[in-house]
Design a protein around this motif. Structure first.
Motif, PDB file in Angstrom:
ATOM      1  N   ASN A  19       0.826  -1.200   0.000  1.00 56.72           N
ATOM      2  CA  ASN A  19       0.000   0.000   0.000  1.00 56.72           C
ATOM      3  C   ASN A  19       0.866   1.258   0.000  1.00 56.72           C
ATOM      4  N   VAL A  20       0.286   2.348  -0.463  1.00 60.05           N
ATOM      5  CA  VAL A  20       0.901   3.672  -0.388  1.00 60.05           C
ATOM      6  C   VAL A  20      -0.145   4.618   0.188  1.00 60.05           C
ATOM      7  N   VAL A  21       0.282   5.461   1.126  1.00 59.73           N
ATOM      8  CA  VAL A  21      -0.618   6.399   1.783  1.00 59.73           C
ATOM      9  C   VAL A  21      -0.333   7.803   1.253  1.00 59.73           C
ATOM     10  N   PRO A  27      -8.435  16.098  -3.108  1.00 60.73           N
ATOM     11  CA  PRO A  27      -8.455  14.703  -3.579  1.00 60.73           C
ATOM     12  C   PRO A  27      -7.616  14.524  -4.840  1.00 60.73           C
ATOM     13  N   LEU A  28      -6.917  13.405  -4.905  1.00 63.78           N
ATOM     14  CA  LEU A  28      -6.160  13.057  -6.100  1.00 63.78           C
ATOM     15  C   LEU A  28      -7.052  12.328  -7.092  1.00 63.78           C
ATOM     16  N   ASP A  29      -6.797  12.554  -8.371  1.00 65.76           N
ATOM     17  CA  ASP A  29      -7.445  11.753  -9.392  1.00 65.76           C
ATOM     18  C   ASP A  29      -7.083  10.282  -9.157  1.00 65.76           C
ATOM     19  N   PRO A  30      -8.053   9.369  -9.108  1.00 70.55           N
ATOM     20  CA  PRO A  30      -7.755   7.961  -8.798  1.00 70.55           C
ATOM     21  C   PRO A  30      -6.723   7.338  -9.737  1.00 70.55           C
ATOM     22  N   ASN A  31      -6.766   7.669 -11.024  1.00 70.63           N
ATOM     23  CA  ASN A  31      -5.801   7.103 -11.964  1.00 70.63           C
ATOM     24  C   ASN A  31      -4.392   7.615 -11.677  1.00 70.63           C
ATOM     25  N   VAL A  32      -4.275   8.908 -11.369  1.00 70.71           N
ATOM     26  CA  VAL A  32      -2.977   9.483 -11.030  1.00 70.71           C
ATOM     27  C   VAL A  32      -2.437   8.847  -9.751  1.00 70.71           C
ATOM     28  N   ALA A  33      -3.300   8.718  -8.754  1.00 74.07           N
ATOM     29  CA  ALA A  33      -2.878   8.108  -7.493  1.00 74.07           C
ATOM     30  C   ALA A  33      -2.414   6.672  -7.714  1.00 74.07           C
ATOM     31  N   GLN A  34      -3.143   5.924  -8.538  1.00 71.66           N
ATOM     32  CA  GLN A  34      -2.784   4.521  -8.774  1.00 71.66           C
ATOM     33  C   GLN A  34      -1.456   4.403  -9.516  1.00 71.66           C
ATOM     34  N   MET A  35      -1.257   5.230 -10.539  1.00 72.71           N
ATOM     35  CA  MET A  35       0.000   5.192 -11.289  1.00 72.71           C
ATOM     36  C   MET A  35       1.182   5.561 -10.400  1.00 72.71           C
ATOM     37  N   THR A  36       1.034   6.622  -9.623  1.00 78.22           N
ATOM     38  CA  THR A  36       2.116   7.068  -8.748  1.00 78.22           C
ATOM     39  C   THR A  36       2.403   6.028  -7.677  1.00 78.22           C
ATOM     40  N   ALA A  37       1.360   5.510  -7.054  1.00 83.36           N
ATOM     41  CA  ALA A  37       1.535   4.518  -5.996  1.00 83.36           C
ATOM     42  C   ALA A  37       2.203   3.260  -6.530  1.00 83.36           C
ATOM     43  N   GLY A  38       1.791   2.803  -7.704  1.00 86.75           N
ATOM     44  CA  GLY A  38       2.387   1.596  -8.263  1.00 86.75           C
ATOM     45  C   GLY A  38       3.877   1.744  -8.508  1.00 86.75           C
ATOM     46  N   ARG A  39       4.260   2.888  -9.067  1.00 84.89           N
ATOM     47  CA  ARG A  39       5.681   3.122  -9.370  1.00 84.89           C
ATOM     48  C   ARG A  39       6.498   3.239  -8.090  1.00 84.89           C
ATOM     49  N   LEU A  40       6.009   3.997  -7.102  1.00 82.90           N
ATOM     50  CA  LEU A  40       6.804   4.229  -5.895  1.00 82.90           C
ATOM     51  C   LEU A  40       6.784   3.030  -4.954  1.00 82.90           C
ATOM     52  N   ALA A  41       5.699   2.276  -4.928  1.00 81.96           N
ATOM     53  CA  ALA A  41       5.682   1.051  -4.136  1.00 81.96           C
ATOM     54  C   ALA A  41       6.670   0.035  -4.706  1.00 81.96           C
ATOM     55  N   LEU A  57       8.675  -2.073   8.388  1.00 84.24           N
ATOM     56  CA  LEU A  57       8.674  -1.113   7.288  1.00 84.24           C
ATOM     57  C   LEU A  57       7.232  -0.715   6.990  1.00 84.24           C
ATOM     58  N   ALA A  58       6.867   0.507   7.376  1.00 87.44           N
ATOM     59  CA  ALA A  58       5.499   0.974   7.194  1.00 87.44           C
ATOM     60  C   ALA A  58       5.241   1.272   5.721  1.00 87.44           C
ATOM     61  N   PRO A  59       3.967   1.302   5.306  1.00 81.59           N
ATOM     62  CA  PRO A  59       3.679   1.727   3.933  1.00 81.59           C
ATOM     63  C   PRO A  59       4.233   3.123   3.695  1.00 81.59           C
ATOM     64  N   PRO A  60       4.851   3.353   2.537  1.00 83.47           N
ATOM     65  CA  PRO A  60       5.381   4.692   2.249  1.00 83.47           C
ATOM     66  C   PRO A  60       4.275   5.743   2.292  1.00 83.47           C
ATOM     67  N   ARG A  61       4.595   6.906   2.833  1.00 83.48           N
ATOM     68  CA  ARG A  61       3.661   8.032   2.867  1.00 83.48           C
ATOM     69  C   ARG A  61       4.146   9.090   1.874  1.00 83.48           C
ATOM     70  N   ILE A  62       3.246   9.518   1.037  1.00 79.66           N
ATOM     71  CA  ILE A  62       3.541  10.553   0.047  1.00 79.66           C
ATOM     72  C   ILE A  62       2.726  11.775   0.448  1.00 79.66           C
ATOM     73  N   ILE A  63       3.413  12.844   0.858  1.00 72.60           N
ATOM     74  CA  ILE A  63       2.750  13.990   1.473  1.00 72.60           C
ATOM     75  C   ILE A  63       2.972  15.238   0.627  1.00 72.60           C
ATOM     76  N   GLU A  64       1.902  15.949   0.379  1.00 72.22           N
ATOM     77  CA  GLU A  64       1.989  17.230  -0.318  1.00 72.22           C
ATOM     78  C   GLU A  64       2.545  18.278   0.635  1.00 72.22           C
TER      79      GLU A  64
END
Length: 257
Positions: A19-21, A27-41, A57-64
Motif C-alpha cells: 500500500n501507499v498512503v 483529492p487526487l485523481d484515482p488514476n494518477v494516485a494509482q500510477m504514482t503509488a504503483g511506481r513508488l511502491a 517497514l510501514a507503507p510509504p507516505r507521500i505527502i503534499e
C-alpha cells in the motif's frame, strides 16, 4: 522528526507490492494516485530487496508539502517514513516521469541518510549519488539489464555535459562547500562510481555489502564513512578495492572504461 502543518485528505492506494498512503490538500485523481503509488511502491520494494528491509517497514507516505517548506527547485524530499512532494511536483503532475525519478532518487535516503546517517563528506556519494544510481536499479527491475545500461549511458552523457562547463571539485567535498555546478557534477560522478562498483563486485555482492552496512549501522549514532563502504565491499567480494577507490576519488573525470 517533522511537524507538517496543514489540513490533509488521506487516500490509501493498494498495489501488487504493498500500500501507499497519500496525504494531500485536495483529492487526487484515482488514476494518477494509482500510477504514482504503483511506481513508488515498486521502487520501495526494490530498495528493500537491494539495500535491506526493516523490521517494521510501514507503507510509504507521500505527502503534499505546504508552499515554502521546500526549496523552489526541489521536487521531492524524504523523511524517515516517506516523501514530501513540492507544490511544483503537483503542478507538473506527480505521475510524470521527472517527478517520479526525483521521488525514486530521494526515497533512497530513507535507507542511507535517515536509517544510516552519513558523514558530510560521504553525503554526495551515498546520499545524492546512490539515489541517482538507484533510479537505474529501479529501471532494471522494470525493464531488465538493457534498461539499466540505458540509464547509465544517460548519466554518463549528463556528466560529460556538466564537465564541459568546467564544473569539477573533489568528490568528497561536503555539498555545502560546492557550487551548484560542482555538486551536480559530483553527484553524477558518484552515481557512475557506484555503478562501476556494482559491475566490479558482480553476483549481487555490491548489494550484499550495502545490506551488511544497513544491518550493522541502522539506528545507531555512527555515521557511515567511505572506509566503511570500502571495507564492506572488500569483505563481500574478497577483493582489495583501494586502487579502484583511489582512481575514482582522487583523479578528475571518470576512468575511460
Amino acid at each position: 522528526s517533522f511537524i507538517i502543518g496543514g489540513r490533509y485528505l488521506e487516500q490509501i492506494v493498494l498495489t501488487p507490492v504493498g500500500n501507499v498512503v497519500f496525504w494531500t490538500f485536495r483529492p487526487l485523481d484515482p488514476n494518477v494516485a494509482q500510477m504514482t503509488a504503483g511506481r513508488l511502491a515498486a521502487a520501495s520494494a526494490t530498495f528493500a530487496r537491494r539495500f535491506g528491509s526493516f523490521p517494521k517497514l510501514a507503507p510509504p507516505r507521500i505527502i503534499e508539502a505546504p508552499a515554502g517548506l521546500l526549496a523552489p527547485d526541489v521536487l521531492a524530499s524524504s523523511f524517515p517514513e516517506g516523501l514530501l512532494l513540492s507544490p511544483r511536483a503537483f503542478e507538473q503532475g506527480i505521475a510524470g516521469e521527472s517527478v517520479l525519478r526525483a521521488a525514486e532518487a530521494e526515497m533512497v535516503r530513507i535507507w542511507f541518510g535517515w536509517r544510516v546517517p552519513l558523514l558530510p563528506e560521504t553525503d554526495t556519494l551515498l546520499g545524492r549519488g546512490l539515489g541517482m544510481f538507484a533510479v537505474a536499479l529501479v529501471a532494471e527491475a522494470r525493464g531488465g539489464e538493457p534498461a539499466r545500461r540505458a540509464e547509465i549511458a544517460r548519466l554518463l552523457a549528463e556528466y560529460d555535459q556538466t564537465r564541459t562547463a568546467g564544473a569539477e571539485a573533489p568528490l568528497l567535498r561536503p555539498p555545502d562547500q560546492c557550487t551548484p555546478e560542482q555538486l551536480a557534477a559530483n553527484t553524477l560522478k558518484s552515481a557512475l562510481f557506484l555503478a562501476a562498483l556494482d559491475d566490479l563486485a558482480g553476483l549481487d555482492k555490491f548489494e550484499k555489502s550495502l545490506q551488511t552496512l544497513q544491518s550493522a549501522m541502522s539506528g545507531r549514532e555512527l555515521m557511515l564513512s567511505l572506509d566503511d563502504l570500502r571495507s564492506s565491499i572488500e569483505a563481500a567480494t574478497g577483493t582489495p578495492m583501494a586502487d579502484v577507490f583511489r582512481q575514482w576519488i582522487n583523479r578528475p573525470g571518470v576512468p575511460d572504461d
